[in-house]
Design a protein around this motif. Structure first.
Motif, mmCIF file in Angstrom:
data_model
loop_
_atom_site.group_PDB
_atom_site.id
_atom_site.type_symbol
_atom_site.label_atom_id
_atom_site.label_comp_id
_atom_site.label_asym_id
_atom_site.label_seq_id
_atom_site.Cartn_x
_atom_site.Cartn_y
_atom_site.Cartn_z
ATOM 1 N N MET A 1 27.227 -4.960 -8.349
ATOM 2 C CA MET A 1 28.545 -5.473 -8.067
ATOM 3 C C MET A 1 29.065 -6.216 -9.296
ATOM 4 O O MET A 1 28.346 -7.003 -9.902
ATOM 5 N N CYS A 2 30.297 -5.964 -9.662
ATOM 6 C CA CYS A 2 30.940 -6.636 -10.788
ATOM 7 C C CYS A 2 31.059 -8.130 -10.487
ATOM 8 O O CYS A 2 31.509 -8.528 -9.411
ATOM 9 N N GLU A 6 34.301 -8.488 -8.217
ATOM 10 C CA GLU A 6 33.459 -8.450 -7.016
ATOM 11 C C GLU A 6 33.819 -7.302 -6.076
ATOM 12 O O GLU A 6 33.603 -7.378 -4.885
ATOM 13 N N GLU A 7 34.386 -6.229 -6.646
ATOM 14 C CA GLU A 7 34.760 -5.069 -5.837
ATOM 15 C C GLU A 7 34.115 -3.781 -6.325
ATOM 16 O O GLU A 7 33.750 -2.934 -5.528
ATOM 17 N N LEU A 21 27.026 -11.731 -18.187
ATOM 18 C CA LEU A 21 27.745 -11.102 -17.079
ATOM 19 C C LEU A 21 27.413 -9.632 -16.924
ATOM 20 O O LEU A 21 27.153 -8.942 -17.907
ATOM 21 N N VAL A 22 27.457 -9.158 -15.698
ATOM 22 C CA VAL A 22 27.454 -7.730 -15.403
ATOM 23 C C VAL A 22 28.832 -7.412 -14.846
ATOM 24 O O VAL A 22 29.343 -8.110 -13.974
ATOM 25 N N CYS A 27 36.869 -4.414 -15.844
ATOM 26 C CA CYS A 27 36.778 -5.850 -16.124
ATOM 27 C C CYS A 27 36.163 -6.109 -17.494
ATOM 28 O O CYS A 27 36.584 -7.032 -18.202
ATOM 29 N N ALA A 28 35.186 -5.309 -17.889
ATOM 30 C CA ALA A 28 34.586 -5.465 -19.214
ATOM 31 C C ALA A 28 35.643 -5.260 -20.293
ATOM 32 O O ALA A 28 35.714 -6.030 -21.257
#
Length: 66
Positions: A1-2, A6-7, A21-22, A27-28
Motif C-alpha cells: 500500500m502506498c 494509501e489507495e 517511504l514506499v 505519488c513517487a
C-alpha cells in the motif's frame, strides 16, 4: 500500500526520504518533482518471501543492505 495516498499498490521505495517511504508510481513522481527530493534514488519495491506488506522493503534493506 502506498504510504502517501494509501489507495494504490506501492511499487517504489525511497530510502533517501526521511522516514523512508514506499509509494505508488504516481505519488513517487509527484513527491520527487521538487528541488528537495529531485535527486533521491527510487528503487523498485522488493518483498520478502515471508511477508506481503510494503514495510517489508524497509526490513529487506536494513537486513540485506542496499
Amino acid at each position: 500500500m502506498c504510504e502517501d495516498c494509501e489507495e494504490n499498490v506501492a511499487t517504489q521505495f525511497c530510502a533517501d526520504c526521511q522516514p523512508p517511504l514506499v509509494l505508488c508510481d504516481n505519488c513517487a513522481l509527484v513527491l520527487h518533482r521538487g528541488v528537495t527530493r529531485r535527486n533521491h534514488q527510487l528503487k523498485g519495491k522488493v518483498l520478502s518471501r515471508n511477508c506481503n506488506q510494503s514495510k517489508c522493503m524497509l526490513w529487506y534493506i536494513s537486513w540485506h543492505g542496499n
